[in-house]
Design an enzyme around this catalytic site. Structure first.
Site, PDB file in Angstrom:
ATOM      1  N   GLY A 297       0.834  -1.208   0.000  1.00 31.13           N
ATOM      2  CA  GLY A 297       0.000   0.000   0.000  1.00 31.13           C
ATOM      3  C   GLY A 297       0.865   1.252   0.000  1.00 31.13           C
TER       4      GLY A 297
ATOM      5  N   GLY B 256      -1.176  -1.876  10.018  1.00 30.25           N
ATOM      6  CA  GLY B 256      -2.006  -0.752  10.431  1.00 30.25           C
ATOM      7  C   GLY B 256      -3.395  -0.811   9.827  1.00 30.25           C
TER       8      GLY B 256
ATOM      9  N   PRO C 161      -4.551  -1.031  15.691  1.00 32.93           N
ATOM     10  CA  PRO C 161      -5.588  -0.237  15.024  1.00 32.93           C
ATOM     11  C   PRO C 161      -5.286   1.250  15.052  1.00 32.93           C
ATOM     12  CG  PRO C 161      -6.386  -1.112  17.130  1.00 32.93           C
ATOM     13  CD  PRO C 161      -5.037  -1.718  16.885  1.00 32.93           C
ATOM     14  N   ASN C 162      -4.352   1.659  15.924  1.00 36.20           N
ATOM     15  CA  ASN C 162      -3.979   3.076  15.941  1.00 36.20           C
ATOM     16  C   ASN C 162      -2.522   3.219  16.361  1.00 36.20           C
ATOM     17  OD1 ASN C 162      -3.862   5.908  16.196  1.00 36.20           O
ATOM     18  ND2 ASN C 162      -6.078   5.934  16.500  1.00 36.20           N
ATOM     19  N   PHE C 163      -1.723   3.814  15.485  1.00 36.74           N
ATOM     20  CA  PHE C 163      -0.307   3.999  15.779  1.00 36.74           C
ATOM     21  C   PHE C 163      -0.012   5.378  16.376  1.00 36.74           C
ATOM     22  CE2 PHE C 163       0.294   0.446  12.786  1.00 36.74           C
ATOM     23  CZ  PHE C 163       1.203  -0.305  13.515  1.00 36.74           C
TER      24      PHE C 163
ATOM     25  N   HIS D 218     -13.986  10.165  11.249  1.00 34.20           N
ATOM     26  CA  HIS D 218     -12.918   9.975  10.268  1.00 34.20           C
ATOM     27  C   HIS D 218     -13.284  10.639   8.945  1.00 34.20           C
ATOM     28  CE1 HIS D 218     -11.427   6.894  13.042  1.00 34.20           C
ATOM     29  NE2 HIS D 218     -10.286   6.984  12.395  1.00 34.20           N
TER      30      HIS D 218
ATOM     31  N   LYS E 186     -12.864   6.495   4.424  1.00 32.23           N
ATOM     32  CA  LYS E 186     -12.607   5.316   5.255  1.00 32.23           C
ATOM     33  C   LYS E 186     -13.625   4.224   4.929  1.00 32.23           C
ATOM     34  CE  LYS E 186     -11.838   3.895  10.037  1.00 32.23           C
ATOM     35  NZ  LYS E 186     -10.681   3.061   9.667  1.00 32.23           N
TER      36      LYS E 186
ATOM     37  N   THR F 237      -9.885   1.540  16.040  1.00 28.51           N
ATOM     38  CA  THR F 237      -9.552   2.192  17.312  1.00 28.51           C
ATOM     39  C   THR F 237     -10.746   2.163  18.263  1.00 28.51           C
ATOM     40  OG1 THR F 237      -8.070   3.662  16.138  1.00 28.51           O
ATOM     41  CG2 THR F 237      -8.730   4.358  18.344  1.00 28.51           C
TER      42      THR F 237
END
Ligand code: NAD
Length: 278
Positions: A21, A110, A137-139, A166, A170, A177
């Site tokens: 990606g 991610g 799910p969230n960095f 969001h 999406k 998250t």
């Protein structure tokens, strides 16, 4: 388990990273971070539409001498990266992660949309091959702290609802998250009857999704990036935790941490909070 010795940047070879990606919004940000940090060597970007093109040129960094491959399998077999970072789409991420684990490449994922069943199967595969993996799910570190604080607050404020917001491109709802926050809250929250037992929706969906005994609401609008509020209510008071990612660079310190930590793992870790020291 972590090994106790730490990696010393001056003596340790850069970590070789491929990105699935790499031409997407998050993938581009990851490539930029990898190219700018000498702890990493960016070895391949995967994109079906950009095969053969220079990744740097395509994403506006200027030529970097690394081209896109249209096949993840070829990239993993031929370039032998240490780590695969995946920011793709819900329908591709499970197969990508399985492929990486089977080929001995540590996935850092991610992409959201993996189900509990998917996570269980991937954890089993990771253990079977003794190949570490991080799925988060969230960095964004601030979002991870929000989830940790929400889990603590739920002990004292069991009445809670989550609102996640969001950008309108999406694909999955609710966000990974929000689901992860809900799971962490549920582990710390006494079962309570929330709202009126006779409550009735006169417009379908008005009360949001239901998980673990409380509600999750999803908003999708242009102009938003990634935002979440966790609202607790008690007699005479409310308590709100809010996190806003206003640029995708907010995720990069967490991605960097995950790439470094996954090198020391031999099992799957779900959630960046498990990689943060208290
Ligand atoms: P995007 O649409 O900009 O990029 C997705 C990329 O995947 C594109 O390059 C596209 O070409 C590629 N792709 C599409 N279908 C594919 C397939 N079948 N196989 C391989 N590649 C394919 O999306 P984005 O905003 O970069 O988000 C990507 C994912 O990351 C989403 O799931 C999003 O929810 C998630 N995300 C996670 C975090 C986090 O902190 N964990 C943060 C932001 C976004």
């Amino acid at each position: 388990m972590f090994r106790l010795h730490s990696r010393n940047a001056s003596t340790v070879k850069p970590i070789r990273v491929a990105v699935a990606g790499a031409n997407g919004r998050m993938g581009r940000e990851v490539v930029k971070m990898l190219v700018e940090d000498e702890a990493f060597s960016f070895v391949r970007g995967v994109s079906r539409s950009q095969a053969g093109n220079d990744v740097g040129e395509t994403i506006g960094l200027g030529p970097i001498g690394v081209t896109f491959s249209d096949s993840l399998e070829t990239a993993l077999l031929e370039d032998r990266p240490d780590v695969l970072v995946d920011f793709t789409v819900p329908e591709a991420v499970k197969r990508h992660t399985e492929m990486a684990l089977e080929l001995g490449v540590r996935p850092v994922v991610g992409t959201t949309g993996l189900t509990e069943q998917d996570l269980t199967e991937l954890a089993r595969l990771s253990e079977e091959h003794r190949v570490g993996a991080v799925i988060a799910p969230n960095f964004a570190l601030g979002a991870v702290l929000m989830m940790m604080f929400a889990a603590r607050a739920a002990k004292y404020f069991p009445h809670v609802e989550i609102i996640e917001m969001h950008h309108d491109q999406k694909l999955d709802a609710p966000s990974g998250t929000a689901l992860k926050t809900a799971e962490m809250i549920a582990q710390n929250r006494d079962e309570v009857q929330q709202g009126h037992p006779g409550e009735k929706e006169t417009l379908e969906g008005a009360r949001g999704g239901y998980r673990y005994g409380f509600r999750i609401h999803s908003i999708r609008l242009p102009g938003l990036v990634a935002h979440q509020e966790v609202i607790f209510g008690g007699p005479g008071q409310t308590f709100t935790l809010r996190h806003d990612s206003i640029h995708r660079e907010s995720f990069m310190p967490g991605v960097k941490l995950a790439i470094q930590k996954v090198m020391e793992l031999d099992h799957l870790v779900y959630g960046l909070e498990h990689l943060l020291k208290e």
